[in-house]
Design a protein around this motif. Sequence first.
Motif, mmCIF file in Angstrom:
data_model
loop_
_atom_site.group_PDB
_atom_site.id
_atom_site.type_symbol
_atom_site.label_atom_id
_atom_site.label_comp_id
_atom_site.label_asym_id
_atom_site.label_seq_id
_atom_site.Cartn_x
_atom_site.Cartn_y
_atom_site.Cartn_z
ATOM 1 N N PRO A 35 0.844 -1.198 0.000
ATOM 2 C CA PRO A 35 0.000 0.000 0.000
ATOM 3 C C PRO A 35 0.882 1.252 0.000
ATOM 4 N N ARG A 36 0.470 2.263 -0.771
ATOM 5 C CA ARG A 36 1.244 3.500 -0.891
ATOM 6 C C ARG A 36 1.434 4.163 0.480
ATOM 7 N N GLY A 37 0.460 3.958 1.344
ATOM 8 C CA GLY A 37 0.520 4.575 2.669
ATOM 9 C C GLY A 37 1.662 4.070 3.528
ATOM 10 N N GLN A 38 2.179 2.874 3.254
ATOM 11 C CA GLN A 38 3.268 2.336 4.060
ATOM 12 C C GLN A 38 4.518 3.205 3.949
ATOM 13 N N VAL A 53 10.695 -0.600 6.678
ATOM 14 C CA VAL A 53 9.258 -0.680 6.387
ATOM 15 C C VAL A 53 8.971 -1.480 5.113
ATOM 16 N N PRO A 63 11.297 -5.386 4.283
ATOM 17 C CA PRO A 63 10.959 -6.609 5.045
ATOM 18 C C PRO A 63 9.658 -7.257 4.564
ATOM 19 N N VAL A 64 8.710 -6.454 4.169
ATOM 20 C CA VAL A 64 7.443 -7.031 3.706
ATOM 21 C C VAL A 64 7.545 -7.444 2.234
ATOM 22 N N ILE A 124 4.152 -13.658 8.343
ATOM 23 C CA ILE A 124 3.695 -12.672 9.325
ATOM 24 C C ILE A 124 2.360 -13.104 9.905
ATOM 25 N N PRO A 125 2.276 -13.258 11.227
ATOM 26 C CA PRO A 125 1.000 -13.650 11.829
ATOM 27 C C PRO A 125 -0.073 -12.593 11.558
ATOM 28 N N GLY A 126 -1.272 -13.061 11.279
ATOM 29 C CA GLY A 126 -2.378 -12.135 11.086
ATOM 30 C C GLY A 126 -2.521 -11.619 9.671
ATOM 31 N N VAL A 127 -1.555 -11.987 8.809
ATOM 32 C CA VAL A 127 -1.637 -11.562 7.425
ATOM 33 C C VAL A 127 -2.093 -12.754 6.598
ATOM 34 N N ARG A 132 0.115 -19.000 12.603
ATOM 35 C CA ARG A 132 -0.190 -18.795 14.021
ATOM 36 C C ARG A 132 -1.489 -18.064 14.301
ATOM 37 N N PHE A 175 -3.114 7.918 9.593
ATOM 38 C CA PHE A 175 -3.661 7.748 8.254
ATOM 39 C C PHE A 175 -5.013 7.042 8.269
ATOM 40 N N GLU A 180 -1.854 2.016 8.597
ATOM 41 C CA GLU A 180 -0.458 1.921 8.163
ATOM 42 C C GLU A 180 0.491 1.502 9.274
ATOM 43 N N PHE A 202 3.114 -1.239 10.696
ATOM 44 C CA PHE A 202 4.035 -2.074 9.926
ATOM 45 C C PHE A 202 3.701 -3.533 10.214
ATOM 46 N N PRO A 203 3.196 -4.264 9.218
ATOM 47 C CA PRO A 203 2.591 -5.574 9.477
ATOM 48 C C PRO A 203 3.558 -6.630 9.980
ATOM 49 N N HIS A 204 4.862 -6.469 9.699
ATOM 50 C CA HIS A 204 5.821 -7.503 10.079
ATOM 51 C C HIS A 204 6.350 -7.297 11.492
ATOM 52 N N TYR A 236 0.443 -9.051 16.393
ATOM 53 C CA TYR A 236 0.797 -8.376 15.157
ATOM 54 C C TYR A 236 -0.404 -7.555 14.681
ATOM 55 N N GLY A 273 -2.046 -7.380 12.035
ATOM 56 C CA GLY A 273 -3.080 -8.145 11.334
ATOM 57 C C GLY A 273 -4.004 -8.912 12.263
ATOM 58 N N GLN A 274 -3.611 -9.020 13.521
ATOM 59 C CA GLN A 274 -4.451 -9.764 14.471
ATOM 60 C C GLN A 274 -5.367 -8.838 15.266
#
Lengths: 246, 242
Positions: free
Chosen positions: A137-140, A158, A161-162, A238-241, A246, B83, B87, B89-91, B133, B135-136
């Motif tokens: 996402p551009r917002g990151q 930022v 890593p993703v 990544i958890p939750g993604v 997990r 925002f 936003e 950081f998901p990791h 995280y 996402g959770q």
Amino acid sequence: MNWDWQVFCKNTLDGEIMPRCFGSGGEITYLDWLLSAWGWTLSVSLLALLVALLFGSLMGILRTTPHRGLVFLGTAWTELFRNIPLLVQIFLWYHVLPALVPPLRGVPSFLLVVMGLGLFTSARISEQVRAGIQSLPRGQRMAGLALGFTLPQTYRYVLLPVAFRIIIPPLTSESMNIIKNSSVAFAVSISELTMFALQAQEETARGIEIYLAVTALYFISAFALNRLLHAIEVRVQIPGVIGGSR
Amino acid sequence: MIEIRNVSKWYGQFQVLTDCSTKIEKGEVVVVCGPSGSGKSTLIKCVNGLESFQQGEVIVNGISVGDAKTNLPKLRAHVGMVFQHFELFPHLTITENLEIGQVKVLGRSRDEARERGLKLLDRVGLRSQADKYPGQLSGGQQQRVAIARALAMDPICMLFDEPTSALDPEMINEVLDVMVELATEGMTMMVVTHEMGFARKVAHRVIFMDQGRIIEDAAKEDFFGTPRSERAQLFLSKILGH
Ligand SMILES: Nc1ncnc2c1ncn2[C@@H]1O[C@H](COP(=O)(O)OP(=O)(O)OP(=O)(O)O)[C@@H](O)[C@H]1O
Ligand SMILES: [Mg+2]
């Protein structure tokens, strides 16, 4: 048909079958040769992969920066190396470059092949790194900058890593491609698996056994790399993604 | 604290901002509203230099944002921004999200940053989520973490770009509550939002934008009393209508 796997135990000089299949005292069996050729294949592949990851990542990153000059550099690099056939690139490194740049004349052909294969693949990795970064996402990027990160820090902490996690699957197949593509090294007389196959089958007339063995080694190498990268992929999920654990 | 002077911006031929001027004093809460595409996000991003502009000046705490010599990362480190889409950081875990800016930008020790982060997590009511995280977490929780992340940098002012418009209705209030608390504590805030309840409660002024221009810039009482422009009236009646 008659298998003759003992062909690998033959001495490469006189064709005598050696008792333990491995040569001794300077004598070499076809098995010795096969293993050494496998070593060359792995060396060329892994070093080329290193070169490819290094330059591919750098060029892919440049293409996503806000600086036009850097974008141009990354794009030009990528187009250059992906629009010339691999074999031609290898010959350019081997025959043309040393002629134009005299200091390159002393460089072993092994290193020239590593650079040729590495840079060819870097163009493809650059493409994947760019796509990975742009899929975020551009917002990151904005969030990173808004926090006070410099642009390099935003990439480091930022975006990358993703992005790298996302592109592990295409990078995996690219790594496997490198192992397969390393067979072009035979064209400049590197004694790797393909070269071994060509020569050994001529000398022994047991082409089928030779090719089957070489095929198996290519397969094992690529498959092992595949499993290794898959294990990494699972580990860094990544958890939750979506797709995360997990 | 924040001064926007005659700012204009173009995307190629298209003018996004036309001669925008306003001033936000220390401790003031200013709400920016207006129809979609009116340039609200663009304007607020000019304040911390996330968007560049071709004309005019933006001065934050005495520093000119548009000046090529300005150290933008340093300036942004003390201007919090929240925002629409959180936003985070998901990791990184929630704690790590709160730490990273403090450590890498402000140079705080990890322990110090962790302590500050946990304190703020407490404040937004999410201490128990520290090791999860992003996402959770639910959207509302993520946005509260995002506010905490900005606060962890000890900002001199806070910018919000539609902080609740990506949230399910039942989560809007938990985020607004945090923002109201912040406002009553005297934080300088520029908030793009259509939450007129929030504006009524804590805003000092309301800015109304349309087609890249600031059409109204009025004290809250005046804005909700008798907005002078027809377009602002129409806009108000539309969003207050439902
Ligand atoms: N990168 C861009 N290139 C060209 N035009 C853009 C770009 N970004 C935004 N715009 C245009 O600028 C105008 C203002 O956009 P902006 O995002 O500031 O509006 P907004 O008021 O925040 O709207 P919304 O309520 O939908 O968030 C819009 O018409 C938009 O289409
Ligand atoms: Mg917007």
